[in-house]
Scaffold this active site. Structure first.
Site, PDB file in Angstrom:
ATOM      1  CG  HIS A  40      -9.613  -7.152   9.987  1.00 14.97           C
ATOM      2  ND1 HIS A  40      -9.425  -8.379  10.587  1.00 14.97           N
ATOM      3  CD2 HIS A  40      -9.476  -6.225  10.963  1.00 14.97           C
ATOM      4  CE1 HIS A  40      -9.200  -8.192  11.878  1.00 14.97           C
ATOM      5  NE2 HIS A  40      -9.221  -6.894  12.135  1.00 14.97           N
ATOM      6  CG  HIS A 127      -1.040  -2.378  11.520  1.00 17.52           C
ATOM      7  ND1 HIS A 127      -1.578  -1.407  12.345  1.00 17.52           N
ATOM      8  CD2 HIS A 127      -1.178  -3.567  12.167  1.00 17.52           C
ATOM      9  CE1 HIS A 127      -2.031  -1.984  13.457  1.00 17.52           C
ATOM     10  NE2 HIS A 127      -1.800  -3.281  13.371  1.00 17.52           N
TER      11      HIS A 127
END
Length: 193
Positions: A40, A127
């Site tokens: 996620h 990220h």
């Protein structure tokens, strides 16, 4: 409960990240790969949240989401943290409408701070963690193995909701349970799970 706010990835993006992980299997002994369904894009880590505060946080996130436009991101690039020294994390990058992502993240931080959860004291670097280095295995060969996939790119995907997750820790690794899904846009809704 341990909670964090994130953007959940669509199945096609998860499949692309799983393919990226397979291309790095030479590192299997050194890396504990994140299960694709668990990958996620974190917006904010809240830490331990008392059960009684969760409903107010869910409402605040849903209200904030309603004032934010949907936007598109794409998977692009790979790297590791920290940038120098022993590697601890391998990540895939995101590109696309980064101004919208940063606006979304700052808005969420402000809302969460109003609920008593101050932001972390470090800049936001979006990220996707695809793997964590096992203790004692973060040497330069990890960085070398990433060089061939530095130009990794994936398809664009829409971001249309924010998810407040509970992180449940167990011996097999963390499991993330969605507590609320808050749709982006003027007709935002809150879907308690």
């Amino acid at each position: 409960m341990r909670c964090f706010l994130a953007i959940e990835l669509p199945p096609a993006a998860r499949a692309e990240l799983e393919k990226l992980q397979r291309s790095l299997r030479v590192l299997d002994r050194q890396i504990r790969w994140t299960r694709p369904g668990q990958i996620h894009l974190t917006l904010s880590f809240l830490g331990e949240v008392p059960d009684a505060e969760v409903p107010a946080i869910c409402r605040a996130v849903a209200d904030a989401a309603g004032g934010l436009p949907a936007f598109d991101l794409r998977l692009e690039g790979t790297g590791c943290f920290p940038p120098r020294g022993p590697v601890r994390v391998i990540w895939a990058g995101v590109r696309g409408d980064l101004p919208a992502l940063h606006h979304c993240q700052r808005t969420c931080l402000a809302v969460l701070e109003s609920c008593g959860y101050p932001p972390e004291d470090r800049p936001y670097h979006p990220h996707l963690t695809i793997g964590r280095v096992r203790p004692g295995h973060g040497g330069p060969d990890v960085r070398t193995a990433l060089e061939p996939v530095a130009g990794f790119t994936g398809r664009s995907f829409p971001v249309g909701e924010l998810v407040l997750f509970q992180s449940l820790l167990n011996p097999q690794g963390p499991h993330y349970l969605p507590l609320v899904r808050a749709r982006l846009g003027p007709r935002a809704s809150q879907e308690a799970l």
